[in-house]
Design an enzyme around this catalytic site. Sequence first.
Site, short mmCIF file in Angstrom:
data_model
loop_
_atom_site.label_atom_id
_atom_site.label_comp_id
_atom_site.label_asym_id
_atom_site.label_seq_id
_atom_site.Cartn_x
_atom_site.Cartn_y
_atom_site.Cartn_z
N GLN A 12 0.82 -1.21 0.00
CA GLN A 12 0.00 0.00 0.00
C GLN A 12 0.86 1.26 0.00
O GLN A 12 0.76 2.10 -0.90
CB GLN A 12 -0.91 0.01 1.23
CG GLN A 12 -1.61 1.35 1.46
CD GLN A 12 -2.36 1.43 2.77
OE1 GLN A 12 -3.57 1.36 2.79
NE2 GLN A 12 -1.64 1.60 3.88
N ALA A 87 8.24 -5.30 5.09
CA ALA A 87 8.17 -5.98 6.37
C ALA A 87 7.14 -7.10 6.30
O ALA A 87 6.30 -7.12 5.39
CB ALA A 87 7.78 -5.01 7.49
N SER A 130 6.27 1.80 13.59
CA SER A 130 4.83 1.54 13.70
C SER A 130 4.29 1.92 15.07
O SER A 130 4.97 1.75 16.08
CB SER A 130 4.56 0.06 13.43
OG SER A 130 3.25 -0.29 13.80
N GLU A 132 2.27 0.23 16.59
CA GLU A 132 2.16 -1.01 17.37
C GLU A 132 3.29 -1.13 18.39
O GLU A 132 3.16 -1.87 19.37
CB GLU A 132 2.17 -2.21 16.43
CG GLU A 132 0.89 -2.42 15.65
CD GLU A 132 -0.27 -2.93 16.51
OE1 GLU A 132 0.00 -3.60 17.52
OE2 GLU A 132 -1.43 -2.67 16.15
N TYR A 153 5.62 -8.78 15.87
CA TYR A 153 5.77 -7.71 14.88
C TYR A 153 6.22 -6.42 15.56
O TYR A 153 7.17 -5.76 15.10
CB TYR A 153 4.44 -7.48 14.16
CG TYR A 153 4.40 -6.20 13.35
CD1 TYR A 153 5.07 -6.08 12.15
CD2 TYR A 153 3.66 -5.10 13.82
CE1 TYR A 153 5.04 -4.91 11.41
CE2 TYR A 153 3.62 -3.93 13.08
CZ TYR A 153 4.30 -3.82 11.89
OH TYR A 153 4.25 -2.65 11.17
#
Length: 362
Positions: A12, A87, A130, A132, A153
């Site tokens: 994306q 990734a 990220s 996250e 991740y």
Amino acid sequence: MKRAVITGITGQDGSYLAELLLSKGYEVHGIIRRSSTFNTSRIDHIYEDPNQPGAKLFLHHGDLSSTEWILNLIYRLEPEELYHLAAQSHVKVSFDIPEYTGDITGLGTMRLLEAIRRSGAKTRFYQASSSEMFGSASPPQSETTVFQPRSPYAAAKVYAHWMTRIYREGYGLFAANGILFNHESPRRGETFVTRKITRGIAAILAGREDALYLGNLEARRDWGYAPEYVQAMWQILQQEVADDFVIGTGEQHSVREFVEEAFAYAGLDWHEHLKTSERYLRPLEVDVLIADPSKAHSKLGWKPQIKFHDLVAIMVDSDLEAAGLPPRGRGKAVLEEKIGNWNHWDKSVTRLVRAVSGQASQ
């Protein structure tokens, strides 16, 4: 002419970034994984035959697990900018393949940084960090919030983030981290929750499906529009001094709210179609992620134009068009009004739909 390398160009963000850089006159080199099947649908509409005079987009098969290959790439291309977006990026999947996630998402970043250092290239390096990484840290999260990762991740991304800082502070590389909060678009992978919702709606309206299965509906996220986030990536590498930036909208919404908004926009009652399944739950959940993007506002001058309701409309309209159904229309109008010419509806959505169906030149 500036030369840039993008790892993960078929994803994306990579596809949008390639479009942006090409619109700015860059020569763009994209790294793709060697595979027995093509996975270039997101960039087929901008692909150029590299043998043609004036071509500015070039694709290279590569392997982020190979230090030798990466070093040869940097020596050969000597890019002014390198955007590392590749990734294993699916959080739920990272629990199933933690070793691979750590190797590609974590060590892959170190291999790129080491190749730049050893080559002596003056390459500016962007690392796609990220949100996250923040995990269970209290919101809102900024550049100074302590990371508390809750998945393989996220842990791999924390390693990559700190290696980027170590190479910047220890070796003087221009190496910057962009800590991007959730950013979505019609090009989002089909297994990610926002795209599952909008594709599911299109399938229901087309009569192909009757139910949509999701996991945790209460997770709250800061969702933005991906093309605006790749503009932030570019801005980060144009600064005089390398630094780290949180990129997000500063707003939060739950998965349930996304469902409600998307189904209502499409004229459906979500209660009649939504079902939950434990198979989509993570072993460890991250409850709330909300960006504090004040540093990006003040130092980059970056502020998002597309907010939650507009984002939902854009994604629903795109998946309706992809399914051969008439879009509701507000998503297209929003892009025409708020986003630069390089990402208007016909260029960003319609041309991509045609490319996927084998009509890229139309």
